[in-house]
Design a protein around this motif. Structure first.
Motif, mmCIF file in Angstrom:
data_model
loop_
_atom_site.group_PDB
_atom_site.id
_atom_site.type_symbol
_atom_site.label_atom_id
_atom_site.label_comp_id
_atom_site.label_asym_id
_atom_site.label_seq_id
_atom_site.Cartn_x
_atom_site.Cartn_y
_atom_site.Cartn_z
ATOM 1 N N TYR A 87 1.043 -1.352 -0.341
ATOM 2 C CA TYR A 87 -0.197 -0.118 0.086
ATOM 3 C C TYR A 87 1.208 0.932 0.012
ATOM 4 O O TYR A 87 0.561 2.131 -1.029
ATOM 5 N N THR A 88 2.018 1.140 1.029
ATOM 6 C CA THR A 88 3.165 2.553 1.048
ATOM 7 C C THR A 88 3.412 2.732 0.330
ATOM 8 O O THR A 88 3.488 3.558 -0.716
ATOM 9 N N ILE A 89 4.090 1.624 -0.917
ATOM 10 C CA ILE A 89 4.649 2.104 -2.542
ATOM 11 C C ILE A 89 4.029 2.372 -3.221
ATOM 12 O O ILE A 89 3.827 3.535 -4.275
ATOM 13 N N LEU A 90 2.403 1.756 -3.776
ATOM 14 C CA LEU A 90 1.891 2.109 -3.895
ATOM 15 C C LEU A 90 0.968 3.496 -4.094
ATOM 16 O O LEU A 90 0.615 4.670 -5.024
ATOM 17 N N GLU A 91 1.153 3.790 -2.889
ATOM 18 C CA GLU A 91 0.125 5.526 -2.490
ATOM 19 C C GLU A 91 1.136 6.475 -2.542
ATOM 20 O O GLU A 91 1.174 7.671 -3.259
ATOM 21 N N HIS A 92 2.777 6.350 -2.279
ATOM 22 C CA HIS A 92 4.131 7.004 -2.261
ATOM 23 C C HIS A 92 3.884 7.360 -3.751
ATOM 24 O O HIS A 92 4.546 8.381 -4.751
ATOM 25 N N ARG A 93 3.755 5.762 -4.753
ATOM 26 C CA ARG A 93 4.211 6.307 -6.234
ATOM 27 C C ARG A 93 3.232 7.267 -6.790
ATOM 28 O O ARG A 93 3.597 7.899 -7.625
ATOM 29 N N ARG A 94 2.025 6.829 -5.915
ATOM 30 C CA ARG A 94 0.646 8.160 -6.830
ATOM 31 C C ARG A 94 0.384 8.943 -6.763
ATOM 32 O O ARG A 94 0.726 9.774 -7.343
ATOM 33 N N ARG A 95 1.634 9.627 -5.641
ATOM 34 C CA ARG A 95 1.405 10.831 -5.267
ATOM 35 C C ARG A 95 2.725 11.491 -5.702
ATOM 36 O O ARG A 95 2.851 12.446 -6.570
ATOM 37 N N VAL A 96 4.115 10.513 -5.795
ATOM 38 C CA VAL A 96 5.457 10.995 -6.651
ATOM 39 C C VAL A 96 4.431 11.266 -8.663
ATOM 40 O O VAL A 96 4.574 12.372 -9.299
#
Length: 156
Positions: A87-96
């Motif tokens: 989740y953290t990987i996907l969320e921060h990738r989405r933000r970037v």
């Protein structure tokens, strides 16, 4: 019909900026809508616009650091992989990705800070995992493209 300025006539723009920031924003927006440039508090307006730009860059770097740290943890600590890490990987990738989509001019900065952000992520991973820094590669094992690829997760 001209809209009424929210600011009192006795308060200058710079005083208002110090006393009530939200009201200063409303007043500044209204002055801009009215094309009333002579009453603008230009000094503080310029400072706020520059601060907004720096904030966008800092947010991009911060999200990149968290993303890289979790990619490292995911790659190194295979036995501890969790839905939370995914989740953290996907969320921060989405933000970037969102930052780069909304402000494409940040892409050169993203490329420039990638290695520095990786070094920060590496140190953060040491703190989070308790592992020795030598556990984590000195150079990023992930390319810029992989980091931005929505389907990419490191292999064991």
């Amino acid at each position: 019909m001209t809209a009424q300025l929210p600011q009192s006539q006795t308060t200058s723009g710079s005083d208002l900026y110090e006393q009530d920031f939200y009201l200063w924003i409303q007043t500044t927006a209204e002055l801009l809508k009215q094309k009333n440039f002579t009453q603008l508090d230009l000094e503080n307006l310029i400072e706020e616009i520059e601060t907004m730009g720096r904030s966008e860059k800092r947010a991009l770097e911060s999200n990149l650091e968290v993303l890289l740290m979790h990619l490292l943890k995911y790659q190194i600590q295979t036995e501890r992989r969790s839905k939370s890490w995914q989740y953290t990987i996907l969320e921060h990738r989405r933000r970037v990705q969102k930052s780069l989509k909304e402000s494409p001019s940040l892409k050169p900065d993203f490329d420039r800070v990638f290695d520095e952000s990786y070094q920060t992520a590496r140190r953060l991973a040491v703190i989070e995992t308790g592992l020795d820094i030598a556990t984590f590669p000195e150079q990023s094992p992930f390319t810029l493209e992989q980091v931005l690829d929505s389907d990419f997760f490191p292999k064991s």
